[in-house]
Design a protein around this motif. Structure first.
Motif, short mmCIF file in Angstrom:
data_model
loop_
_atom_site.label_atom_id
_atom_site.label_comp_id
_atom_site.label_asym_id
_atom_site.label_seq_id
_atom_site.Cartn_x
_atom_site.Cartn_y
_atom_site.Cartn_z
N ARG A 37 4.97 -45.64 -40.26
CA ARG A 37 3.94 -44.91 -39.23
C ARG A 37 3.41 -46.13 -38.39
N ARG A 38 4.13 -47.27 -38.07
CA ARG A 38 3.84 -48.04 -37.10
C ARG A 38 1.94 -48.48 -37.14
N ALA A 40 -0.52 -46.02 -37.52
CA ALA A 40 -0.58 -45.41 -37.00
C ALA A 40 -2.92 -45.62 -37.40
N ALA A 74 0.18 -48.90 -33.44
CA ALA A 74 1.50 -47.83 -32.44
C ALA A 74 0.15 -47.25 -32.10
N ASP A 77 -3.40 -41.79 -34.62
CA ASP A 77 -1.68 -41.29 -34.44
C ASP A 77 -2.10 -39.87 -34.51
N HIS A 131 4.12 -53.72 -31.02
CA HIS A 131 3.20 -52.86 -30.55
C HIS A 131 1.25 -52.82 -30.72
N GLY A 134 -3.07 -48.65 -27.52
CA GLY A 134 -4.55 -47.31 -27.34
C GLY A 134 -5.47 -48.05 -28.77
N GLU A 158 -4.74 -45.25 -23.55
CA GLU A 158 -5.56 -43.68 -23.61
C GLU A 158 -5.93 -43.17 -22.32
#
Ligand code: ACO
Length: 274
Positions: A37-38, A40, A74, A77, A131, A134, A158
């Motif tokens: 999920r990178r 998150a 990333a 979530d 990445h 945020g 954001e």
């Protein structure tokens, strides 16, 4: 500070949240470990980070924050933006049923997961590849130093999503790049890549992606060559500099040095009194 009363999260709890903590002598490594999920981040990630901070073993002097897989993180979530949220953690929609004060208190709790990384008794290093979006960008900003891979992509997303960066990232961003550039980076939500990150002071070092781990380890080891108490006092002094006049800062230097001199060169009675 480091609290003995609270229990450190165990590795199984951390794994469920997508985190890993390894302590090797004076170096602790926190790994965001949900590459599928990178990396998150969820509400649970921030609570666990706070718990790691308050239960960090006494001997730790350097904390490395890294991400497994192609991306550092990333960001939040995005399931938390959906009405169903994340099972057991709720969602933004469920948070919005509370009054403003309650929401603010919750945010303050989450921020504790980031704030401890600036404590004077440790130096924190973010090792950032791919990445950092945020909350991922803010986690990197929460650290004292950033070593980045040449494929890094910072993005403060954001405001584009109707939110503000609230995970302690706005102050370090302004401190590092200045107000105008910070406004531009946040409001355009554009990507800042490695070369620019270095130029702006967002990164101490850029290295080829395959060398990130070794470069981070090398920096961590170099930081440990300073005397422990002198390192803490020096960081405290440097952190206070921006808020003081030159005269005040000079006085603060004197006070820290007097304590050092008494401890290093004083007799046993003096050494015991601080
Ligand atoms: N939350 C939850 N899941 C995520 C997130 C996220 N933030 N980011 C990526 N994933 C998941 C994807 O859904 C995908 O899952 P799947 O394999 O089940 O489809 C998996 O991670 C891989 O993602 P890809 O998009 O395929 O990976 P890629 O390397 O091509 O792209 C990137 C990575 C650029 C990070 C992209 O995933 C992305 O834009 N993610 C969303 C970023 C975002 O908007 N974050 C919120 C920022 S605001 C804040 O943090 C407060």
């Amino acid at each position: 500070m480091r609290g003995e009363a609270e229990r450190a999260p165990d590795s199984e709890q951390l794994a469920e949240i997508g985190l890993r903590l390894e302590v090797d002598g004076e170096i602790a490594t926190i790994t965001l470990d949900r590459p599928e999920r990178r990396n998150a981040q969820t509400f649970a990630t921030w609570s666990a980070l706070a718990q790691i901070g308050t239960t960090l073993p006494e001997q730790v002097r350097v904390v490395v924050v890294r991400g497994e897989g192609p991306s550092f993180s990333a960001g939040i979530d995005v399931r938390l933006f959906t009405p169903g949220g994340i099972p057991g953690q709720g969602s933004f929609a469920s948070a919005a049923t509370h009054d403003g004060g309650t929401i603010e208190r919750r945010i303050r709790e989450f921020q504790q997961g980031f704030l401890w990384l600036r404590r004077p008794d440790i130096v924190s290093i973010a090792a950032v590849q791919g990445h950092a979006i945020g909350a991922g960008f803010q986690l990197a900003l929460a650290c004292d130093l950033r070593v980045v891979a040449d494929d890094v992509k910072f993005c403060m997303k954001e405001p584009a999503l109707g939110l503000v960066p609230d995970l302690t990232g706005t102050k370090p961003l302004v401190d590092l790049v200045g107000l105008s550039r910070a406004v531009e980076i946040c409001l355009t939500a554009r990507v800042v890549e490695a070369g620019e990150a270095l130029r702006l002071g967002l990164a101490e070092r850029v290295v080829p992606a395959g060398e990130l781990e070794a470069a981070t380890r090398e920096l961590a080891s170099s930081l440990l060559t300073a005397d422990r108490d002198a390192a803490t006092a020096t960081k405290r002094l440097l952190q206070g500099a921006a808020g003081r006049t030159l005269e005040e800062q000079a006085a603060a230097e004197g006070a820290e040095q007097a304590a050092r001199i008494r401890k290093l060169f004083g007799g046993p009675a003096v050494r015991g009194d601080r």
